[in-house]
Design an enzyme around this catalytic site. Structure first.
Site, PDB file in Angstrom:
ATOM      1  CG  ASP A  87     -52.532 -81.277  27.119  1.00 42.40           C
ATOM      2  OD1 ASP A  87     -52.278 -82.449  26.781  1.00 42.40           O
ATOM      3  OD2 ASP A  87     -51.666 -80.399  27.159  1.00 42.40           O
ATOM      4  CG  HIS A 130     -53.388 -82.849  23.116  1.00 39.79           C
ATOM      5  ND1 HIS A 130     -52.306 -82.136  23.555  1.00 39.79           N
ATOM      6  CD2 HIS A 130     -54.177 -81.948  22.465  1.00 39.79           C
ATOM      7  CE1 HIS A 130     -52.406 -80.878  23.188  1.00 39.79           C
ATOM      8  NE2 HIS A 130     -53.544 -80.738  22.534  1.00 39.79           N
TER       9      HIS A 130
END
Length: 430
Positions: A253, A287
């Site tokens: 993430d 991300h």
């Protein structure tokens, strides 16, 4: 443009904790605990308590591979991992009893993090060894999305949000065993004078390093390799005076995500994340390299990012800001300089005020004073992507002395306030 006066003031206010010279060697505790050496949780925690009760010092975990349940740090204790130390944490939820914690910005009673401290001062995790959460699609990670596409945690996430929205007391928001809200790897809650240096973290259930409502934090030379769901590398939440220096992030993430509570729980405490320095870091996969939000109700300000690099072609954005009209919060005074980026798959600067609930709320987000200087990107799909709504506020974005190469798509800027200012000076788009 980069406010070095304020930067240096913050840097000078971050003090590395100092510990007594006495050492507590883990080997001396083995024969005190029974003959079962498989789970050394009790051994480690006993050594930490002894060290704490004797005025503090260093608990030394020797070379070797050990299996462990939750570790709870105490004031004035430095947990030291030798070079060939590997601590493998069990994935059996029964081993993780309940504590007061915060799950994605909402307060609750839930599984203890793998390493946890509450209301402690002068604490450290140092050395050269590895912390292995052993998370995989066959245990913790499957709670987010199983191999058969079931999402075990969704029911509990909705229940927790319902409890917050209906002002259910925290002591009645009880989850843990037979529920599916994954624990953080390291959570330091209401702590001060924190040092984490030299270690490697792999295979976390979700967020790796989560300082919460804490201050004076130094995270240095940490390697994070954990590509599971919601595997943010470092999440300072409602923290102040934080230095993240010379760290490596390869995450599932965001590499670093700065937060300050969610919705009504964030407004009750109303403590911003502020005075945070991120420098000399290397981001590989994630991300976003640096993300502000989405849990940012208490606000985020005075963030300094300098001399960072990215490698590979997996990062979606470098600076990403996520907010909406349910969370609200002011994000301002963000300084970025001297950044070298190999590839951005989405946009260098992404501001999304339509995240999740979007404009369907009464707490209007405000973002202003973002200063960006000396950026070099070899491959950039889009430089800027801003999505906002009427009555939200975005202003004073300055970008100068930068080169963006191999741009695939034009910038997209959707700002509704009339006095918005986006200024470009000596920027080359190639």
């Amino acid at each position: 443009m980069f406010n070095y006066k304020k930067f240096n003031l913050i840097l000078n206010n971050i003090n590395i904790p100092v510990f007594k010279k006495q050492k507590f060697y883990l080997k001396t505790y083995f024969d005190k605990i029974s003959n079962n050496y498989i789970d050394i949780s009790q051994v480690i925690n006993s050594a930490i308590i002894d060290c704490h009760n004797n005025g503090g010092g260093t608990v030394i975990i020797p070379d070797g591979e050990f299996y462990c349940g939750p570790i709870h740090l105490k004031s004035n204790v430095n947990l030291f991992l030798c070079a060939n130390t590997i601590i493998k944490f069990f994935t059996d939820p029964k081993k993780y009893f309940n504590v007061l914690t915060r799950w994605e910005g909402i307060d609750c009673i839930n599984y203890t993090p793998l390493i946890y401290a509450y209301n402690q001062t002068n604490i450290a995790i140092t050395g050269y060894g590895t912390l292995d959460g052993q998370a995989s699609l066959y245990n913790w990670w499957s709670w987010k999305k199983n191999i058969d596409n079931t999402t075990l945690q969704d029911k509990d996430v909705k229940l927790l949000i319902h409890m917050m929205e209906n002002n259910i007391p925290i002591n009645k928001r009880i989850f843990g065993y037979n529920h599916f809200l994954r624990p953080n790897f390291i959570q330091l809650y209401l702590c001060s004078n924190i040092l984490i240096t030299g270690i490697t973290i792999i295979n976390s259930p979700m967020w790796e390093i989560h300082p919460l409502l804490s201050n004076n934090i130094y995270i240095n030379n940490v390697t994070i390799n954990s590509i599971g769901p919601n595997n943010d590398g470092c999440n300072p939440e409602s923290c102040s005076n934080v230095l993240i220096d010379n760290c490596y992030f390869n995450t599932g993430d965001d590499c670093i995500a700065i937060k300050s509570g969610k919705n009504s729980d964030g407004r009750k405490i109303n403590i911003a994340s502020k005075n945070i320095i991120i420098q000399n870091c290397l981001m590989n996969k994630g991300h976003g390299a640096i993300v502000l939000g989405s849990e940012c109700t208490g606000g985020i300000n005075n963030i300094f990012i300098r001399n960072c690099k990215t490698i590979g072609e997996q990062l979606q954005s470098f600076l990403r800001i996520k907010n909406n009209a349910v969370r609200g919060g002011i994000i301002n005074n963000i300084y970025i300089t001297d950044i070298n980026i190999q590839c951005i798959k989405s946009s260098f600067l992404n501001i999304n005020l339509l995240y999740d609930e979007g404009q369907n709320g009464t707490y209007l987000p405000k973002i202003y004073n973002i200063y960006i200087n000396n950026i070099y990107i070899n491959l950039c799909y889009r430089v800027i992507d801003i999505n906002s709504f009427i009555h939200s506020f975005i202003n004073n974005i300055f970008l100068q002395n930068s080169i963006f190469k191999n741009i695939k798509y034009p910038s997209k800027i959707q700002i509704f306030n009339k006095d918005n200012l986006i200024n470009f000076n000596n920027v080359k788009f190639l």
